[in-house]
Design a protein around this motif. Structure first.
Motif, PDB file in Angstrom:
ATOM      1  N   ALA A 181       0.830  -1.209   0.000  1.00 36.88           N
ATOM      2  CA  ALA A 181       0.000   0.000   0.000  1.00 36.88           C
ATOM      3  C   ALA A 181       0.858   1.250   0.000  1.00 36.88           C
ATOM      4  O   ALA A 181       0.561   2.231  -0.696  1.00 36.88           O
ATOM      5  CB  ALA A 181      -0.927  -0.010   1.216  1.00 36.88           C
ATOM      6  N   ARG A 182       1.950   1.237   0.753  1.00 37.68           N
ATOM      7  CA  ARG A 182       2.843   2.397   0.778  1.00 37.68           C
ATOM      8  C   ARG A 182       3.507   2.608  -0.583  1.00 37.68           C
ATOM      9  O   ARG A 182       3.715   3.743  -1.021  1.00 37.68           O
ATOM     10  CB  ARG A 182       3.883   2.233   1.892  1.00 37.68           C
ATOM     11  N   GLU A 183       3.814   1.527  -1.241  1.00 35.49           N
ATOM     12  CA  GLU A 183       4.360   1.638  -2.588  1.00 35.49           C
ATOM     13  C   GLU A 183       3.312   2.186  -3.553  1.00 35.49           C
ATOM     14  O   GLU A 183       3.613   3.014  -4.422  1.00 35.49           O
ATOM     15  CB  GLU A 183       4.867   0.272  -3.052  1.00 35.49           C
ATOM     16  N   ASP A 184       2.067   1.730  -3.383  1.00 37.55           N
ATOM     17  CA  ASP A 184       0.988   2.156  -4.277  1.00 37.55           C
ATOM     18  C   ASP A 184       0.740   3.661  -4.216  1.00 37.55           C
ATOM     19  O   ASP A 184       0.334   4.271  -5.222  1.00 37.55           O
ATOM     20  CB  ASP A 184      -0.309   1.413  -3.940  1.00 37.55           C
ATOM     21  N   ILE A 185       0.941   4.261  -3.038  1.00 36.42           N
ATOM     22  CA  ILE A 185       0.706   5.708  -2.928  1.00 36.42           C
ATOM     23  C   ILE A 185       2.010   6.499  -3.055  1.00 36.42           C
ATOM     24  O   ILE A 185       2.054   7.688  -2.758  1.00 36.42           O
ATOM     25  CB  ILE A 185      -0.024   6.074  -1.622  1.00 36.42           C
ATOM     26  N   ARG A 192       8.534   4.400   3.427  1.00 39.88           N
ATOM     27  CA  ARG A 192       7.865   3.094   3.466  1.00 39.88           C
ATOM     28  C   ARG A 192       8.396   2.246   4.617  1.00 39.88           C
ATOM     29  O   ARG A 192       7.650   1.531   5.255  1.00 39.88           O
ATOM     30  CB  ARG A 192       8.064   2.346   2.149  1.00 39.88           C
ATOM     31  N   GLY A 193       9.697   2.324   4.860  1.00 38.52           N
ATOM     32  CA  GLY A 193      10.273   1.354   5.766  1.00 38.52           C
ATOM     33  C   GLY A 193      10.608   1.843   7.150  1.00 38.52           C
ATOM     34  O   GLY A 193      10.700   1.040   8.074  1.00 38.52           O
ATOM     35  N   GLN A 194      10.802   3.153   7.356  1.00 38.25           N
ATOM     36  CA  GLN A 194      11.360   3.620   8.621  1.00 38.25           C
ATOM     37  C   GLN A 194      10.462   4.576   9.394  1.00 38.25           C
ATOM     38  O   GLN A 194      10.691   4.795  10.581  1.00 38.25           O
ATOM     39  CB  GLN A 194      12.706   4.308   8.362  1.00 38.25           C
ATOM     40  N   ARG A 195       9.469   5.164   8.770  1.00 36.11           N
ATOM     41  CA  ARG A 195       8.670   6.178   9.451  1.00 36.11           C
ATOM     42  C   ARG A 195       7.293   5.653   9.815  1.00 36.11           C
ATOM     43  O   ARG A 195       6.693   4.868   9.089  1.00 36.11           O
ATOM     44  CB  ARG A 195       8.535   7.424   8.578  1.00 36.11           C
ATOM     45  N   GLN A 196       6.813   6.099  10.948  1.00 32.98           N
ATOM     46  CA  GLN A 196       5.425   5.828  11.303  1.00 32.98           C
ATOM     47  C   GLN A 196       4.526   6.717  10.450  1.00 32.98           C
ATOM     48  O   GLN A 196       4.827   7.892  10.233  1.00 32.98           O
ATOM     49  CB  GLN A 196       5.194   6.134  12.785  1.00 32.98           C
ATOM     50  N   VAL A 197       3.454   6.146   9.949  1.00 35.46           N
ATOM     51  CA  VAL A 197       2.546   6.893   9.064  1.00 35.46           C
ATOM     52  C   VAL A 197       1.175   6.991   9.729  1.00 35.46           C
ATOM     53  O   VAL A 197       0.608   5.975  10.154  1.00 35.46           O
ATOM     54  CB  VAL A 197       2.423   6.210   7.689  1.00 35.46           C
ATOM     55  N   VAL A 198       0.664   8.198   9.811  1.00 34.28           N
ATOM     56  CA  VAL A 198      -0.680   8.441  10.339  1.00 34.28           C
ATOM     57  C   VAL A 198      -1.499   9.118   9.245  1.00 34.28           C
ATOM     58  O   VAL A 198      -1.052  10.106   8.647  1.00 34.28           O
ATOM     59  CB  VAL A 198      -0.652   9.319  11.603  1.00 34.28           C
ATOM     60  N   ALA A 199      -2.676   8.575   8.973  1.00 36.43           N
ATOM     61  CA  ALA A 199      -3.549   9.143   7.939  1.00 36.43           C
ATOM     62  C   ALA A 199      -4.625  10.011   8.584  1.00 36.43           C
ATOM     63  O   ALA A 199      -5.251   9.614   9.571  1.00 36.43           O
ATOM     64  CB  ALA A 199      -4.198   8.035   7.119  1.00 36.43           C
ATOM     65  N   ARG A 266      -8.500   4.004   0.272  1.00 32.08           N
ATOM     66  CA  ARG A 266      -8.259   2.704   0.909  1.00 32.08           C
ATOM     67  C   ARG A 266      -6.773   2.376   0.950  1.00 32.08           C
ATOM     68  O   ARG A 266      -6.279   1.867   1.965  1.00 32.08           O
ATOM     69  CB  ARG A 266      -9.037   1.608   0.181  1.00 32.08           C
ATOM     70  N   SER A 267      -6.063   2.645  -0.125  1.00 33.11           N
ATOM     71  CA  SER A 267      -4.615   2.415  -0.121  1.00 33.11           C
ATOM     72  C   SER A 267      -3.936   3.287   0.923  1.00 33.11           C
ATOM     73  O   SER A 267      -2.995   2.850   1.597  1.00 33.11           O
ATOM     74  CB  SER A 267      -4.023   2.684  -1.507  1.00 33.11           C
ATOM     75  N   ALA A 268      -4.402   4.529   1.068  1.00 30.49           N
ATOM     76  CA  ALA A 268      -3.838   5.418   2.077  1.00 30.49           C
ATOM     77  C   ALA A 268      -4.089   4.872   3.481  1.00 30.49           C
ATOM     78  O   ALA A 268      -3.196   4.893   4.343  1.00 30.49           O
ATOM     79  CB  ALA A 268      -4.421   6.819   1.932  1.00 30.49           C
ATOM     80  N   MET A 269      -5.303   4.368   3.717  1.00 29.16           N
ATOM     81  CA  MET A 269      -5.592   3.786   5.032  1.00 29.16           C
ATOM     82  C   MET A 269      -4.731   2.552   5.282  1.00 29.16           C
ATOM     83  O   MET A 269      -4.207   2.354   6.382  1.00 29.16           O
ATOM     84  CB  MET A 269      -7.080   3.445   5.133  1.00 29.16           C
ATOM     85  N   ALA A 270      -4.590   1.722   4.258  1.00 28.71           N
ATOM     86  CA  ALA A 270      -3.788   0.506   4.410  1.00 28.71           C
ATOM     87  C   ALA A 270      -2.317   0.833   4.624  1.00 28.71           C
ATOM     88  O   ALA A 270      -1.589   0.078   5.283  1.00 28.71           O
ATOM     89  CB  ALA A 270      -3.954  -0.388   3.182  1.00 28.71           C
TER      90      ALA A 270
END
Length: 391
Positions: A181-185, A192-199, A266-270
């Motif tokens: 999902a991170r790749e998709d957006i 993608r690999g090191q940061r916490q992501v909050v939507a 949905r990709s952003a949420m995932a």
């Protein structure tokens, strides 16, 4: 009905979530009955399935009692036009998709003239203004329920109803890979690999973003101070909403690392580790994607003053209603402040780490998987063909 005359079905959806539901139903109906015609109101998804939309769906997308008053003249004019057209065309079935305040009066007029009527998505009559059940029975022949406890309510009141499950539970996979999902957006390798992501999902309407956008951004700024490696993302339904939210961000949190995404909600949420979102169908999507969430909502002041005395359900978010307990934090009106949002995000992430939250989300996902498009089409075709045979 002659052999070559198409089966005519009238259908009205009033907003994006209804357009999504309607598209799946129309697609299934067209698959079974190629010689079919759809007229009414819908968005781009329903139009892609062959609907001839008679008025713009966006004109009907009004939420809240006070907000409706400001658009009442337009809404009444559209309703008059639609009723006149439907009575002239005599469809075999009318399907109202959600938007009960707009759709049920139309259904009542049509039912009185012998046209079969179906309502897709139960009004929340079990939660407030339960006396509305009398009017619903006068308006519709059958209700399609997305949630299991809704059918129980209609059974009690002797109104035919079918629990169809939710199409989202059919279309959203049981597991959604976060890395993909991170790749998709298009997040970078580091993101993608090191940061916490909050939507942040403050809503799809301008009024919702105006009410919730500032406090979501202020909460994000406070959360970033406690968790400096956090990246914030926000899917936007349109360029206009993106411009509105970006302007708020530049004014209130100019240092915030915020990536706006064109659609792909949905990709952003995932892709996210946690979500801060408004109430509505999006909370169900978040539950099915199985991401920790904080649900917050603010009504127009007048709307809230009216509704606070009428609402009877113990919760307002779908995950909690389905679970029958407070599964995710709900913040309403004055409770929606940065400090409470930040604390709730942290609490949800801790619950997800223990696995209990995701396990419950998965159990509820299975419960809602009923192949809703097919079950709904079964009921719709049964009503439509019964109506034709009685002519």
């Amino acid at each position: 009905m002659t052999q070559d005359k198409p089966l005519l079905i009238a259908v009205i959806a009033g907003e994006h979530s209804g357009d999504l539901l309607g598209a799946g139903l129309l697609r299934e109906l067209r698959r079974r009955q190629p010689n079919i015609e759809f007229i009414g109101v819908g968005g781009p998804l329903m139009e892609a399935e062959g609907l001839k939309s008679l008025v713009p769906m966006d004109d009907l997308a009004v939420m809240g009692l006070a907000e409706v008053l400001g658009r009442l003249r337009t809404l009444l004019a559209h309703r008059k036009t639609l009723v006149k057209t439907f009575l002239e065309r005599q469809p075999s079935l009318f399907i109202g998709i959600d938007a009960p305040d707009f759709n049920l009066p139309i259904a009542k007029r049509l039912k009185a003239q012998g046209i079969a009527t179906l309502h897709y998505v139960s009004p929340s009559v079990w939660a407030w203004r339960q006396g509305r059940i009398k009017g619903i029975k006068q308006s519709v022949d059958h209700v399609l329920c997305l949630l299991p406890f809704e059918k129980e309510f209609y059974d009690k009141h002797q109104l035919p109803a079918t629990f169809v499950g939710h199409p989202l539970a059919d279309s959203i996979p049981l597991q959604w890979d976060q890395e993909q999902a991170r790749e998709d957006i298009h997040l970078t390798d580091r993101e993608r690999g090191q940061r916490q992501v909050v939507a942040l999902l403050p809503g799809s309407r301008a009024g919702e973003i105006a009410r919730l956008g500032p406090v979501f951004l202020q909460a994000a700024q406070q959360y970033l101070e406690r968790h400096p490696q956090t990246l914030f993302i926000s899917p936007m339904i349109s360029a206009a909403r993106a411009k509105q939210f970006r302007a708020l961000q530049q004014q209130l949190a100019p240092e915030l690392s915020l990536q706006l995404i064109d659609g792909q909600s949905r990709s952003a949420m995932a892709a996210a580790d946690a979500l801060v979102l408004t109430s509505g169908t999006v909370t169900l999507e978040a539950m099915l994607i199985k991401r920790p969430m904080v649900v917050a909502y603010r009504f127009n002041w007048l709307t809230f003053q009216i509704m606070r005395h009428m609402f009877k359900a113990p919760f307002f978010s779908l995950p909690n209603l389905l679970a029958g307990r407070e599964l995710v934090p709900e913040l309403l009106q004055d409770e929606v402040n940065p400090e409470r949002i930040v604390a709730a995000i942290e609490q949800q992430l801790e619950a997800a780490d223990h696995g209990e939250l995701i396990t419950t989300f998965t159990r509820l996902h299975h419960r809602l998987q009923r192949d809703a498009d097919k079950v709904s089409a079964d009921v719709a075709l049964s009503l439509a063909t019964s109506s034709d045979s009685s002519i």
